[in-house]
Design a protein around this motif. Structure first.
Motif, PDB file in Angstrom:
ATOM      1  N   SER A 128       0.504  -1.448   0.106  1.00 29.15           N
ATOM      2  CA  SER A 128      -0.031  -0.029   0.260  1.00 29.15           C
ATOM      3  C   SER A 128       0.690   1.212  -0.284  1.00 29.15           C
ATOM      4  O   SER A 128       0.402   2.785  -0.825  1.00 29.15           O
ATOM      5  CB  SER A 128      -1.098   0.034   1.155  1.00 29.15           C
ATOM      6  N   ILE A 129       1.781   1.293   0.347  1.00 32.39           N
ATOM      7  CA  ILE A 129       3.357   1.880   0.482  1.00 32.39           C
ATOM      8  C   ILE A 129       4.279   2.390   0.003  1.00 32.39           C
ATOM      9  O   ILE A 129       5.012   0.893   0.371  1.00 32.39           O
ATOM     10  CB  ILE A 129       3.193   3.202   2.681  1.00 32.39           C
ATOM     11  N   SER A 130       4.892   3.223  -0.525  1.00 26.82           N
ATOM     12  CA  SER A 130       5.940   2.852  -1.384  1.00 26.82           C
ATOM     13  C   SER A 130       6.970   2.954  -0.205  1.00 26.82           C
ATOM     14  O   SER A 130       7.330   3.916   0.739  1.00 26.82           O
ATOM     15  CB  SER A 130       6.036   3.247  -2.622  1.00 26.82           C
ATOM     16  N   SER A 131       8.583   2.876  -0.994  1.00 28.35           N
ATOM     17  CA  SER A 131       9.344   2.413   0.285  1.00 28.35           C
ATOM     18  C   SER A 131       9.642   4.653   0.112  1.00 28.35           C
ATOM     19  O   SER A 131      10.000   4.931   1.100  1.00 28.35           O
ATOM     20  CB  SER A 131      10.524   2.078   0.039  1.00 28.35           C
ATOM     21  N   ASP A 132       9.694   5.234  -0.918  1.00 26.00           N
ATOM     22  CA  ASP A 132      10.147   6.131  -0.915  1.00 26.00           C
ATOM     23  C   ASP A 132       9.239   7.334  -0.144  1.00 26.00           C
ATOM     24  O   ASP A 132       9.400   8.374   0.709  1.00 26.00           O
ATOM     25  CB  ASP A 132       9.927   6.967  -2.127  1.00 26.00           C
ATOM     26  N   GLU A 133       7.752   7.133  -0.078  1.00 23.37           N
ATOM     27  CA  GLU A 133       6.966   7.456   0.726  1.00 23.37           C
ATOM     28  C   GLU A 133       7.062   7.572   2.219  1.00 23.37           C
ATOM     29  O   GLU A 133       6.440   8.565   2.898  1.00 23.37           O
ATOM     30  CB  GLU A 133       5.401   6.967   0.537  1.00 23.37           C
ATOM     31  N   TYR A 134       7.190   6.504   2.592  1.00 27.21           N
ATOM     32  CA  TYR A 134       7.712   5.584   3.457  1.00 27.21           C
ATOM     33  C   TYR A 134       8.528   6.277   4.569  1.00 27.21           C
ATOM     34  O   TYR A 134       8.390   7.449   5.664  1.00 27.21           O
ATOM     35  CB  TYR A 134       7.898   4.492   3.510  1.00 27.21           C
TER      36      TYR A 134
END
Length: 162
Positions: A128-134
């Motif tokens: 649901s969430i990418s590494s960059d957004e995290y």
């Protein structure tokens, strides 16, 4: 017996003439066709020369081919396994990781860097969430924690009042 000698003479004369004709035909055939056969043989040897060279080095070519194929497969497997492992470890231990710019008070430099490379492809597992957004959310949380509460006065006004 005279008839037999006459028949034998005619038969031998006919056979001799046919034998001479066949010899002459074979000689003509040899003169006309054999150069073409030799030319075809030379062309065939020239075409098959690379295969003859490969046949001489068959063992070493098989060894190198197998080594390259094995190396490519194992290298790809190691790359995919380590990428997945590093990404998983990054997610698990990401909350306790403090970047060097945070410790030195670098502001939101990490966030600016992440926004600069925002268009780069992500190699994280699809969820649901990418590494960059995290990472961007983590930098935002750190920005809010590191900043002191906002006051109405400036530093100069606070020193004068104390």
């Amino acid at each position: 017996m005279t008839w037999s000698s006459v028949l034998t003479t005619i038969f031998n004369g006919t056979l001799y003439a046919l034998a001479c004709l066949a010899g002459w035909g074979y000689g003509l055939l040899r003169v006309l066709v054999w150069p073409l056969l030799h030319l075809a043989h030379a062309v065939l040897l020239t075409i098959l020369l690379p295969l003859r060279l490969l046949a001489k080095f068959e063992a070493i070519l098989s060894f190198f081919g197998t080594a390259v194929l094995t190396g490519a497969i194992l290298g790809l497997a190691i790359y995919l396994i380590t990428t997945g492992t590093v990404d998983t470890l990054h997610r698990w231990f990401g909350s306790i990781w403090k970047p060097a710019s945070r410790r030195r008070g670098g502001g939101s430099q990490g966030r600016r860097l992440l926004e600069a490379v925002k268009g780069a492809p992500s190699f994280s597992p699809s969820d649901s969430i990418s590494s960059d957004e995290y990472c961007m959310e983590w930098y935002d949380r750190q920005d809010r924690q590191d900043q002191p509460p906002q006051t109405d006065g400036t530093i100069v006004e606070e020193e004068e009042s104390s």
